[in-house]
Motif scaffolding. Structure first.
Motif, PDB file in Angstrom:
ATOM      1  N   SER A   6       7.790 -10.079 -25.698  1.00 48.89           N
ATOM      2  CA  SER A   6       6.636  -9.779 -26.543  1.00 48.89           C
ATOM      3  C   SER A   6       5.583 -10.885 -26.509  1.00 48.89           C
ATOM      4  N   ALA A   7       5.914 -12.036 -25.941  1.00 48.97           N
ATOM      5  CA  ALA A   7       4.967 -13.140 -25.861  1.00 48.97           C
ATOM      6  C   ALA A   7       4.245 -13.201 -24.516  1.00 48.97           C
ATOM      7  N   ILE A   8       4.589 -12.320 -23.578  1.00 50.13           N
ATOM      8  CA  ILE A   8       4.025 -12.348 -22.231  1.00 50.13           C
ATOM      9  C   ILE A   8       2.817 -11.415 -22.130  1.00 50.13           C
ATOM     10  N   GLU A   9       1.717 -11.958 -21.610  1.00 52.28           N
ATOM     11  CA  GLU A   9       0.524 -11.143 -21.367  1.00 52.28           C
ATOM     12  C   GLU A   9       0.524 -10.589 -19.951  1.00 52.28           C
ATOM     13  N   PHE A  33       4.497 -16.900 -15.427  1.00 44.41           N
ATOM     14  CA  PHE A  33       4.343 -16.099 -16.632  1.00 44.41           C
ATOM     15  C   PHE A  33       3.190 -16.642 -17.460  1.00 44.41           C
ATOM     16  N   HIS A  34       2.302 -15.751 -17.903  1.00 46.76           N
ATOM     17  CA  HIS A  34       1.156 -16.128 -18.726  1.00 46.76           C
ATOM     18  C   HIS A  34       1.375 -15.578 -20.133  1.00 46.76           C
ATOM     19  N   THR A  35       1.362 -16.458 -21.123  1.00 42.88           N
ATOM     20  CA  THR A  35       1.567 -16.016 -22.498  1.00 42.88           C
ATOM     21  C   THR A  35       0.271 -15.467 -23.078  1.00 42.88           C
ATOM     22  N   ALA A  67       8.073  -7.527 -33.415  1.00 40.37           N
ATOM     23  CA  ALA A  67       6.877  -7.388 -34.251  1.00 40.37           C
ATOM     24  C   ALA A  67       6.127  -8.710 -34.246  1.00 40.37           C
ATOM     25  N   GLY A  68       4.831  -8.626 -34.377  1.00 44.02           N
ATOM     26  CA  GLY A  68       4.018  -9.826 -34.410  1.00 44.02           C
ATOM     27  C   GLY A  68       2.782  -9.649 -35.262  1.00 44.02           C
ATOM     28  N   PHE A  69       2.366 -10.726 -35.894  1.00 40.07           N
ATOM     29  CA  PHE A  69       1.161 -10.719 -36.720  1.00 40.07           C
ATOM     30  C   PHE A  69       0.221 -11.808 -36.262  1.00 40.07           C
TER      31      PHE A  69
END
Length: 69
Positions: A6-9, A33-35, A67-69
């Motif tokens: 979920s942190a990978i763009e 890997f790009h965050t 989930a992320g905010f």
């Protein structure tokens, strides 16, 4: 090594020797890997963003949620 999906763009795979740019451990290739970029508010308004995802795999009986905010 474990990376939170979920942190990978984006992800970049570079085949072949990458030792010149990425060091001597990158002889066979590079996984880059790009965050996700930080989202900053500009001005006095509060900026709020939420995202969520779920996943289920019956072959390995895997369950993933994020989930992320």
């Amino acid at each position: 090594m474990s990376i939170d999906p979920s942190a990978i763009e984006s992800t970049e795979i570079i085949f072949g020797p990458g030792a010149v740019v990425y060091g001597s451990d990158a002889i066979g290739g590079v996984m880059d890997f790009h965050t996700k970029k930080a989202l900053l508010a500009s001005g006095e308004k509060t900026l709020l963003r939420a995202e969520a995802f779920t996943r289920y795999s019956s072959a390995n009986n895997e369950k993933t949620a994020g989930a992320g905010f």
